[in-house]
Design a protein around this motif. Sequence first.
Motif, PDB file in Angstrom:
ATOM      1  N   ILE A  90       0.843  -1.207   0.000  1.00  0.00           N
ATOM      2  CA  ILE A  90       0.000   0.000   0.000  1.00  0.00           C
ATOM      3  C   ILE A  90       0.869   1.245   0.000  1.00  0.00           C
ATOM      4  O   ILE A  90       0.623   2.203  -0.749  1.00  0.00           O
ATOM      5  CB  ILE A  90      -0.950  -0.007   1.212  1.00  0.00           C
ATOM      6  N   LEU A  91       1.908   1.256   0.833  1.00  0.00           N
ATOM      7  CA  LEU A  91       2.791   2.422   0.894  1.00  0.00           C
ATOM      8  C   LEU A  91       3.503   2.649  -0.437  1.00  0.00           C
ATOM      9  O   LEU A  91       3.678   3.789  -0.873  1.00  0.00           O
ATOM     10  CB  LEU A  91       3.816   2.251   2.018  1.00  0.00           C
ATOM     11  N   VAL A  92       3.917   1.558  -1.086  1.00  0.00           N
ATOM     12  CA  VAL A  92       4.573   1.695  -2.386  1.00  0.00           C
ATOM     13  C   VAL A  92       3.607   2.280  -3.419  1.00  0.00           C
ATOM     14  O   VAL A  92       3.970   3.161  -4.208  1.00  0.00           O
ATOM     15  CB  VAL A  92       5.118   0.335  -2.864  1.00  0.00           C
ATOM     16  N   LEU A 105       9.343  13.101  -2.028  1.00  0.00           N
ATOM     17  CA  LEU A 105       9.184  12.160  -0.927  1.00  0.00           C
ATOM     18  C   LEU A 105      10.443  12.046  -0.089  1.00  0.00           C
ATOM     19  O   LEU A 105      11.562  12.180  -0.593  1.00  0.00           O
ATOM     20  CB  LEU A 105       8.840  10.762  -1.462  1.00  0.00           C
ATOM     21  N   VAL A 106      10.228  11.773   1.210  1.00  0.00           N
ATOM     22  CA  VAL A 106      11.264  11.297   2.113  1.00  0.00           C
ATOM     23  C   VAL A 106      10.812   9.922   2.586  1.00  0.00           C
ATOM     24  O   VAL A 106       9.687   9.778   3.084  1.00  0.00           O
ATOM     25  CB  VAL A 106      11.468  12.241   3.316  1.00  0.00           C
ATOM     26  N   LEU A 107      11.650   8.910   2.430  1.00  0.00           N
ATOM     27  CA  LEU A 107      11.303   7.544   2.792  1.00  0.00           C
ATOM     28  C   LEU A 107      12.043   7.140   4.058  1.00  0.00           C
ATOM     29  O   LEU A 107      13.246   7.396   4.194  1.00  0.00           O
ATOM     30  CB  LEU A 107      11.657   6.581   1.663  1.00  0.00           C
ATOM     31  N   VAL A 108      11.318   6.496   4.980  1.00  0.00           N
ATOM     32  CA  VAL A 108      11.905   6.032   6.235  1.00  0.00           C
ATOM     33  C   VAL A 108      11.577   4.549   6.378  1.00  0.00           C
ATOM     34  O   VAL A 108      10.400   4.183   6.483  1.00  0.00           O
ATOM     35  CB  VAL A 108      11.365   6.828   7.437  1.00  0.00           C
ATOM     36  N   THR A 109      12.612   3.717   6.390  1.00  0.00           N
ATOM     37  CA  THR A 109      12.402   2.266   6.469  1.00  0.00           C
ATOM     38  C   THR A 109      13.342   1.676   7.509  1.00  0.00           C
ATOM     39  O   THR A 109      14.476   1.301   7.189  1.00  0.00           O
ATOM     40  CB  THR A 109      12.651   1.601   5.099  1.00  0.00           C
ATOM     41  N   PRO A 110      12.910   1.575   8.759  1.00  0.00           N
ATOM     42  CA  PRO A 110      13.772   1.006   9.797  1.00  0.00           C
ATOM     43  C   PRO A 110      14.076  -0.474   9.592  1.00  0.00           C
ATOM     44  O   PRO A 110      15.064  -0.979  10.127  1.00  0.00           O
ATOM     45  CB  PRO A 110      12.966   1.228  11.075  1.00  0.00           C
ATOM     46  N   ARG A 111      13.233  -1.160   8.824  1.00  0.00           N
ATOM     47  CA  ARG A 111      13.452  -2.578   8.514  1.00  0.00           C
ATOM     48  C   ARG A 111      13.369  -2.743   6.996  1.00  0.00           C
ATOM     49  O   ARG A 111      12.882  -1.848   6.291  1.00  0.00           O
ATOM     50  CB  ARG A 111      12.401  -3.437   9.213  1.00  0.00           C
ATOM     51  N   LEU A 115       9.703  -0.282  -0.091  1.00  0.00           N
ATOM     52  CA  LEU A 115       9.892   1.151  -0.323  1.00  0.00           C
ATOM     53  C   LEU A 115      11.332   1.483  -0.685  1.00  0.00           C
ATOM     54  O   LEU A 115      11.595   2.456  -1.396  1.00  0.00           O
ATOM     55  CB  LEU A 115       9.501   1.948   0.930  1.00  0.00           C
ATOM     56  N   ARG A 116      12.265   0.683  -0.188  1.00  0.00           N
ATOM     57  CA  ARG A 116      13.672   0.980  -0.453  1.00  0.00           C
ATOM     58  C   ARG A 116      14.007   0.926  -1.935  1.00  0.00           C
ATOM     59  O   ARG A 116      14.971   1.548  -2.378  1.00  0.00           O
ATOM     60  CB  ARG A 116      14.561   0.004   0.336  1.00  0.00           C
ATOM     61  N   ALA A 117      13.215   0.194  -2.712  1.00  0.00           N
ATOM     62  CA  ALA A 117      13.453   0.118  -4.149  1.00  0.00           C
ATOM     63  C   ALA A 117      13.197   1.451  -4.850  1.00  0.00           C
ATOM     64  O   ALA A 117      13.651   1.662  -5.982  1.00  0.00           O
ATOM     65  CB  ALA A 117      12.577  -0.968  -4.776  1.00  0.00           C
ATOM     66  N   LEU A 118      12.479   2.366  -4.167  1.00  0.00           N
ATOM     67  CA  LEU A 118      12.184   3.668  -4.762  1.00  0.00           C
ATOM     68  C   LEU A 118      13.279   4.689  -4.491  1.00  0.00           C
ATOM     69  O   LEU A 118      13.281   5.762  -5.094  1.00  0.00           O
ATOM     70  CB  LEU A 118      10.855   4.208  -4.221  1.00  0.00           C
ATOM     71  N   ALA A 119      14.203   4.375  -3.588  1.00  0.00           N
ATOM     72  CA  ALA A 119      15.293   5.303  -3.294  1.00  0.00           C
ATOM     73  C   ALA A 119      16.101   5.548  -4.563  1.00  0.00           C
ATOM     74  O   ALA A 119      16.417   4.628  -5.313  1.00  0.00           O
ATOM     75  CB  ALA A 119      16.174   4.739  -2.189  1.00  0.00           C
ATOM     76  N   GLY A 120      16.417   6.797  -4.815  1.00  0.00           N
ATOM     77  CA  GLY A 120      17.169   7.143  -6.013  1.00  0.00           C
ATOM     78  C   GLY A 120      16.309   7.558  -7.180  1.00  0.00           C
ATOM     79  O   GLY A 120      16.819   8.098  -8.168  1.00  0.00           O
ATOM     80  N   VAL A 125      13.894  12.677  -2.237  1.00  0.00           N
ATOM     81  CA  VAL A 125      14.983  13.560  -1.830  1.00  0.00           C
ATOM     82  C   VAL A 125      15.875  12.946  -0.760  1.00  0.00           C
ATOM     83  O   VAL A 125      17.029  13.351  -0.587  1.00  0.00           O
ATOM     84  CB  VAL A 125      14.440  14.925  -1.346  1.00  0.00           C
ATOM     85  N   ARG A 126      15.358  11.964   0.000  1.00  0.00           N
ATOM     86  CA  ARG A 126      16.166  11.342   1.046  1.00  0.00           C
ATOM     87  C   ARG A 126      15.531  10.011   1.431  1.00  0.00           C
ATOM     88  O   ARG A 126      14.305   9.865   1.428  1.00  0.00           O
ATOM     89  CB  ARG A 126      16.227  12.266   2.273  1.00  0.00           C
ATOM     90  N   SER A 127      16.372   9.027   1.751  1.00  0.00           N
ATOM     91  CA  SER A 127      15.890   7.737   2.218  1.00  0.00           C
ATOM     92  C   SER A 127      16.668   7.361   3.468  1.00  0.00           C
ATOM     93  O   SER A 127      17.902   7.267   3.440  1.00  0.00           O
ATOM     94  CB  SER A 127      16.090   6.666   1.128  1.00  0.00           C
TER      95      SER A 127
END
Length: 258
Positions: A90-92, A105-111, A115-120, A125-127
């Motif tokens: 859902i978040l993706v 967007l700013v992405l925060v993924t502690p685990r 979503l990490r696939a969207l970094a870059g 702007v920041r992950s």
Amino acid sequence: AIAAAATAAKRRDEGVPPAARPFRVDVLPARIGFDEAWRLRPAGRPAVARPLWAMVGVGGDELAAAGPDLADGMPVFIAAGPARSGRSTILVTMARSLLAAGTQLVLVTPRPSPLRALAGRPGVVRSFEGTELGAADLAAAVGSFTGPGVVIIDDAEQHRDCEAGDELSKLISFGSDQGHGLIIGGDAEALSMGFGGWHVEARRARRGCLIAPQTLPEGDLIGVRLSRGMTGEAPRPGRALLNVGDGSLVTVTVPASE
């Protein structure tokens, strides 16, 4: 001849407003892709005119893309459900729809999270990864938005007591003034705990979606009252109960991950 008659009737009635058309009930698809769902956005509401509108899925009697507009009211949305239930998907979906509208967007993924696939990607702007989220780092990331921007946090219960709690509270209370929003996903039980903190303030937005709610109080997370018939089912990845902020629940199909 039947096809020709149907084409002529469709052309004849193109100008009839939706309220005057016959009542229709579409079949909710078991599976749908992002591009197909994106094409079902409500007519007359282009993404560029609603940069803080985020698609969650498709649903309704007349099948259409559905999701909250974070520009209306408190700029917060909660996606809650048990682990491996599809809440990250859902978040993706919401992130992709915001990026398509030109929202940063700013992405925060502690685990680990999809979503990490969207970094870059352009617009991210920041992950942040890991269980530490510093106040100064988050403030700098949000401050780098040059227009509408949204912070998206997966596994948000991991950051309930983080250093950036005050910055998240500011985003909840004053984000709408700058065209900023906050979307969080996490475990329903964990996000329901506590009497203070930024995650408790987020619940005041009274909107979000639930995946396979197990208890009646989970409805309080998104501002709705659940019935017993809505609880206790096994998670069905791709299905969620959505409240966009009007207090009504709609079952939606969430686009599958690609």
